[in-house]
Write an enzyme that holds these catalytic residues in place. Structure first.
Site, PDB file in Angstrom:
ATOM      1  N   HIS A   2       0.834  -1.203   0.000  1.00 23.40           N
ATOM      2  CA  HIS A   2       0.000   0.000   0.000  1.00 23.40           C
ATOM      3  C   HIS A   2       0.871   1.257   0.000  1.00 23.40           C
ATOM      4  O   HIS A   2       0.703   2.155  -0.834  1.00 23.40           O
ATOM      5  CB  HIS A   2      -0.909  -0.036   1.225  1.00 23.40           C
ATOM      6  CG  HIS A   2      -1.790   1.146   1.366  1.00 23.40           C
ATOM      7  ND1 HIS A   2      -3.040   1.201   0.822  1.00 23.40           N
ATOM      8  CD2 HIS A   2      -1.604   2.335   2.001  1.00 23.40           C
ATOM      9  CE1 HIS A   2      -3.586   2.364   1.103  1.00 23.40           C
ATOM     10  NE2 HIS A   2      -2.743   3.075   1.823  1.00 23.40           N
ATOM     11  N   GLU A   3       1.812   1.299   0.931  1.00 25.66           N
ATOM     12  CA  GLU A   3       2.679   2.483   1.040  1.00 25.66           C
ATOM     13  C   GLU A   3       3.617   2.601  -0.156  1.00 25.66           C
ATOM     14  O   GLU A   3       3.973   3.715  -0.561  1.00 25.66           O
ATOM     15  CB  GLU A   3       3.472   2.440   2.338  1.00 25.66           C
ATOM     16  CG  GLU A   3       2.617   2.471   3.587  1.00 25.66           C
ATOM     17  CD  GLU A   3       1.676   3.667   3.648  1.00 25.66           C
ATOM     18  OE1 GLU A   3       2.031   4.751   3.142  1.00 25.66           O
ATOM     19  OE2 GLU A   3       0.590   3.509   4.204  1.00 25.66           O
TER      20      GLU A   3
END
Length: 152
Positions: A2-3
Site C-alpha cells: 500500500h505504502e
C-alpha cells in the site's frame, strides 16, 4: 504494498517524499538515499507510512517533518488524488497477483491423474485414447476378451 503505491506515485508526480518507513516507532535502521528520502525499518511492524509534507500534516503520527511545507511548490489536485488512490490500487494489484500465483501453485489434480491404479487409460480432450503401449495393450486385451473399449 500500500505504502509503496503512495511512494512510487508521489515520486513519479514530483511530490517531495521525505521519509519511507516500514513499521512505526523508533527506527531500528535507516539510511538516506541519493534522492534525499530517509528510508527506515522501524520496531513496530504493524504497517508503515510515507511522509509527504506537501500533501498533509501528519506530524502527530509520522513524526516531525524536516522540510517546511510552505516553502515547497504547491501540488495540483490531480497529483494529490493519484497519490492518495495509488495505495488502494497497489493493494488490489498485489491481491490479484497473489491470487494468480496461488491459483497456479494450488491447481487440484483429478483423481484419475493422481491414481496409482494399474490398467487405467485416460482419454484425450477430443475423446480419443492416449496413444501409448499401455493403451494398445489395454485395447488388445479388451478386444480379445470381447469387452468394449469405451470404459476404462
Amino acid at each position: 504494498m500500500h505504502e509503496l503505491g503512495h511512494f512510487l506515485t508521489a515520486r513519479r508526480r514530483g511530490v517531495k517524499v521525505e521519509r519511507f518507513s516500514i513499521g512505526f516507532g523508533p527506527p531500528s535502521g535507516s539510511w538516506r538515499g541519493r534522492d534525499g528520502t530517509d528510508y527506515r525499518l522501524s520496531w513496530i511492524p504493524l504497517g508503515g507510512y510515507v511522509l509527504l509534507p506537501q500533501l498533509a500534516d501528519l506530524s502527530a503520527i509520522e513524526g516531525r517533518s524536516e522540510t517546511e511545507a510552505e516553502k515547497l511548490p504547491p501540488v495540483g489536485y490531480v497529483s494529490k488524488m493519484l497519490v492518495f488512490v495509488a495505495g488502494a490500487t497497489f493493494n488490489v494489484l498485489f491481491a490479484f497477483l497473489l491470487a494468480c500465483v496461488l491459483w497456479v501453485a494450488g491447481q487440484p489434480e483429478s483423481n484419475f491423474s493422481a491414481t496409482t491404479r494399474i490398467g487405467y487409460v485416460s482419454r484425450t480432450l477430443d475423446g480419443g485414447k492416449v496413444p501409448s503401449p499401455a493403451a494398445a495393450a489395454a485395447c488388445a486385451s479388451a478386444t480379445s476378451s470381447g469387452r468394449s473399449t469405451d470404459t476404462p
